[in-house]
Motif scaffolding. Structure first.
Motif, PDB file in Angstrom:
ATOM      1  N   PRO A 206     -19.506 -20.569 -24.064  1.00 39.70           N
ATOM      2  CA  PRO A 206     -21.227 -21.150 -24.148  1.00 39.70           C
ATOM      3  C   PRO A 206     -21.143 -22.210 -22.600  1.00 39.70           C
ATOM      4  O   PRO A 206     -20.856 -22.780 -22.422  1.00 39.70           O
ATOM      5  N   HIS A 207     -22.807 -21.350 -21.647  1.00 42.83           N
ATOM      6  CA  HIS A 207     -23.017 -22.251 -20.523  1.00 42.83           C
ATOM      7  C   HIS A 207     -24.399 -21.792 -20.678  1.00 42.83           C
ATOM      8  O   HIS A 207     -24.888 -21.606 -21.081  1.00 42.83           O
ATOM      9  N   ASP A 208     -24.897 -23.197 -19.282  1.00 46.44           N
ATOM     10  CA  ASP A 208     -25.624 -22.794 -19.702  1.00 46.44           C
ATOM     11  C   ASP A 208     -26.889 -22.561 -18.100  1.00 46.44           C
ATOM     12  O   ASP A 208     -27.579 -22.144 -17.684  1.00 46.44           O
ATOM     13  N   THR A 209     -26.074 -22.313 -17.260  1.00 45.41           N
ATOM     14  CA  THR A 209     -25.943 -21.258 -15.874  1.00 45.41           C
ATOM     15  C   THR A 209     -25.176 -20.074 -15.288  1.00 45.41           C
ATOM     16  O   THR A 209     -23.963 -20.122 -15.533  1.00 45.41           O
ATOM     17  N   GLU A 210     -26.073 -19.849 -14.555  1.00 46.57           N
ATOM     18  CA  GLU A 210     -25.314 -18.212 -14.062  1.00 46.57           C
ATOM     19  C   GLU A 210     -25.066 -18.308 -12.006  1.00 46.57           C
ATOM     20  O   GLU A 210     -26.565 -17.940 -12.013  1.00 46.57           O
ATOM     21  N   PHE A 211     -24.699 -18.220 -12.468  1.00 45.32           N
ATOM     22  CA  PHE A 211     -24.087 -17.985 -10.921  1.00 45.32           C
ATOM     23  C   PHE A 211     -24.598 -16.841 -10.006  1.00 45.32           C
ATOM     24  O   PHE A 211     -25.043 -15.128 -10.912  1.00 45.32           O
ATOM     25  N   VAL A 212     -26.034 -16.119  -9.104  1.00 51.25           N
ATOM     26  CA  VAL A 212     -26.604 -15.082  -8.747  1.00 51.25           C
ATOM     27  C   VAL A 212     -26.349 -15.366  -7.332  1.00 51.25           C
ATOM     28  O   VAL A 212     -26.897 -14.292  -7.308  1.00 51.25           O
ATOM     29  N   GLY A 213     -26.062 -16.032  -6.491  1.00 51.10           N
ATOM     30  CA  GLY A 213     -25.849 -15.427  -4.877  1.00 51.10           C
ATOM     31  C   GLY A 213     -25.948 -16.757  -4.359  1.00 51.10           C
ATOM     32  O   GLY A 213     -26.077 -17.407  -4.401  1.00 51.10           O
ATOM     33  N   ALA A 214     -25.357 -16.641  -3.063  1.00 51.84           N
ATOM     34  CA  ALA A 214     -25.192 -17.401  -2.064  1.00 51.84           C
ATOM     35  C   ALA A 214     -26.479 -16.795  -1.098  1.00 51.84           C
ATOM     36  O   ALA A 214     -26.685 -16.039  -0.592  1.00 51.84           O
ATOM     37  N   TRP A 215     -27.456 -18.173  -0.071  1.00 50.44           N
ATOM     38  CA  TRP A 215     -28.186 -18.157   0.376  1.00 50.44           C
ATOM     39  C   TRP A 215     -27.930 -18.838   1.900  1.00 50.44           C
ATOM     40  O   TRP A 215     -27.682 -19.751   1.700  1.00 50.44           O
ATOM     41  N   THR A 216     -27.951 -18.387   3.008  1.00 51.36           N
ATOM     42  CA  THR A 216     -27.758 -19.030   4.285  1.00 51.36           C
ATOM     43  C   THR A 216     -28.592 -18.895   4.519  1.00 51.36           C
ATOM     44  O   THR A 216     -30.231 -18.739   4.811  1.00 51.36           O
ATOM     45  N   ALA A 217     -29.726 -20.496   5.160  1.00 52.30           N
ATOM     46  CA  ALA A 217     -30.661 -21.478   5.203  1.00 52.30           C
ATOM     47  C   ALA A 217     -30.544 -21.657   7.081  1.00 52.30           C
ATOM     48  O   ALA A 217     -29.921 -21.000   8.062  1.00 52.30           O
ATOM     49  N   PRO A 218     -31.734 -21.109   7.489  1.00 56.59           N
ATOM     50  CA  PRO A 218     -32.189 -21.094   8.757  1.00 56.59           C
ATOM     51  C   PRO A 218     -31.595 -21.531   9.913  1.00 56.59           C
ATOM     52  O   PRO A 218     -31.424 -23.147   8.716  1.00 56.59           O
ATOM     53  N   ALA A 219     -31.190 -21.778  11.232  1.00 57.56           N
ATOM     54  CA  ALA A 219     -30.227 -23.120  11.631  1.00 57.56           C
ATOM     55  C   ALA A 219     -31.760 -23.562  12.146  1.00 57.56           C
ATOM     56  O   ALA A 219     -33.017 -23.532  12.214  1.00 57.56           O
ATOM     57  N   GLY A 220     -31.016 -24.999  12.440  1.00 56.27           N
ATOM     58  CA  GLY A 220     -32.040 -25.977  13.040  1.00 56.27           C
ATOM     59  C   GLY A 220     -30.956 -26.889  12.937  1.00 56.27           C
ATOM     60  O   GLY A 220     -30.586 -27.800  12.431  1.00 56.27           O
ATOM     61  N   ASP A 221     -32.347 -27.897  13.169  1.00 56.55           N
ATOM     62  CA  ASP A 221     -32.179 -29.632  12.569  1.00 56.55           C
ATOM     63  C   ASP A 221     -31.871 -29.599  10.991  1.00 56.55           C
ATOM     64  O   ASP A 221     -31.955 -28.965  10.287  1.00 56.55           O
ATOM     65  N   TYR A 222     -31.170 -30.512  11.022  1.00 57.89           N
ATOM     66  CA  TYR A 222     -30.960 -30.841   9.248  1.00 57.89           C
ATOM     67  C   TYR A 222     -32.209 -31.425   8.664  1.00 57.89           C
ATOM     68  O   TYR A 222     -32.564 -32.373   8.383  1.00 57.89           O
ATOM     69  N   PRO A 223     -32.635 -30.571   7.575  1.00 54.85           N
ATOM     70  CA  PRO A 223     -33.992 -30.745   7.219  1.00 54.85           C
ATOM     71  C   PRO A 223     -34.146 -32.063   5.694  1.00 54.85           C
ATOM     72  O   PRO A 223     -32.686 -32.967   5.902  1.00 54.85           O
ATOM     73  N   SER A 224     -35.085 -31.569   6.218  1.00 58.22           N
ATOM     74  CA  SER A 224     -35.485 -32.884   4.535  1.00 58.22           C
ATOM     75  C   SER A 224     -34.735 -33.088   3.356  1.00 58.22           C
ATOM     76  O   SER A 224     -34.720 -31.596   2.976  1.00 58.22           O
TER      77      SER A 224
END
Length: 301
Positions: A206-224
């Motif tokens: 039993p589980h409630d969550t499933e991994f669907v993939g990794a995503w890489t954010a654009p380069a730049g300063d650390y966002p809020s």
């Protein structure tokens, strides 16, 4: 003053009486001692196993100790390399650390036979500690740990992780698939308001969550934090739709599958890693017992 004068007089009297070094000695107390060996440091070899507390993206973590791979251990060495000489070890967010981490990323992928980010794994990156640096250590360490009851806490495992991300699709031995969340503030619909733990589990449990993939954010300063939520939320929503084999509009119309993501911490970003793990999430009232990849518009099983 009288005590000091008396001591001086005794010394003078001894000298006049012919006091000297005992026969067979030269009076030099240290010239026969061998010199202490120079401080040195030997980095662990690729494939070595290390014991000790380890977590993902920890700038100042406790040292790891060598161990037997046949015995429980937390970390396996997948690579490493030289560090340019300087007065002190490179800072966590320095160009030298970021360049070394890029090499660790490549080394981990090669060692595992696939992208470690899609496994129930996390990186362990170490620059030399101050004491090691003073001893001449100029070598960074790349390690991999398997996740235990939380996606970012190590499992004390036996055996090697080498090749654990090779194989077909989700048949990879160390692939990240399904997880069970734990937390609080559960809404009336059965969703967590706060998440405290992300535990990898078999998709048959039993589980409630499933991994669907990794995503890489654009380069730049650390966002809020608000901007991070917007960026990762939108990107992961698209990955969920693709995982289910439907459009984003159709996913929105379902109303029973939500977005959950982890990662993108400030320490992670400072090192140059801008990766988020994307998950689909269902209500705790309707736990899953199998993967729902390519579910489309069908009802939750």
């Amino acid at each position: 003053m009288r005590r000091r004068a008396t001591v001086a007089a005794l010394c003078l009297a001894a000298a006049l009486a012919g006091c000297g070094a005992p026969a067979g000695t030269d009076g030099d107390l240290v010239n026969g001692w061998s010199a202490l060996p120079a401080a040195s440091y030997s980095p662990p070899a690729v494939g070595a196993c290390l014991k000790g507390a380890a977590g993902a993206f920890e700038p100042s973590a406790a040292p790891l100790q060598a161990g037997d791979c046949a015995e429980p251990h937390a970390v396996e060495v997948v690579g490493g390399g030289p560090v340019p000489d300087a007065a002190a070890p490179p800072a966590w967010d320095s160009d030298a650390s970021r360049a070394a981490y890029v090499e660790c990323d490549k080394a981990a992928t090669a060692y595992l036979g696939g992208d470690w980010r899609t496994g129930r794994l996390f990186p362990v990156f170490r620059m030399p500690a101050a004491a090691v640096w003073q001893a001449g250590g100029r070598h960074y360490l790349c390690g991999i740990a398997e996740a235990a009851d939380d996606l970012f806490a190590p499992l004390d495992r036996t055996g090697s992780v080498k090749g654990g991300m090779s194989g077909e699709a989700r048949d990879k031995p160390l692939a990240l698939t399904c997880v069970q969340l734990s937390g609080g503030d559960i809404s009336g619909k059965g969703f967590y308001g706060t998440v405290d733990g992300v535990k990898p589990v078999d998709c048959g449990a039993p589980h409630d969550t499933e991994f669907v993939g990794a995503w890489t954010a654009p380069a730049g300063d650390y966002p809020s934090q608000q901007r991070l939520k917007e960026l990762a939320g939108d990107a992961c929503y698209l990955k969920i739709a693709q995982f289910l084999g439907i459009s984003q509009t159709a996913l929105y119309q379902r109303g029973d599958i939500y977005t959950f993501w982890t990662g993108l911490t400030a320490n992670q970003w400072a090192l140059g890693d801008r990766t988020a793990h994307c998950f689909l999430n269902v209500s705790t009232k309707t736990p899953l017992r199998a993967s729902i990849r390519d579910l489309g518009t069908k009802k939750l099983p």
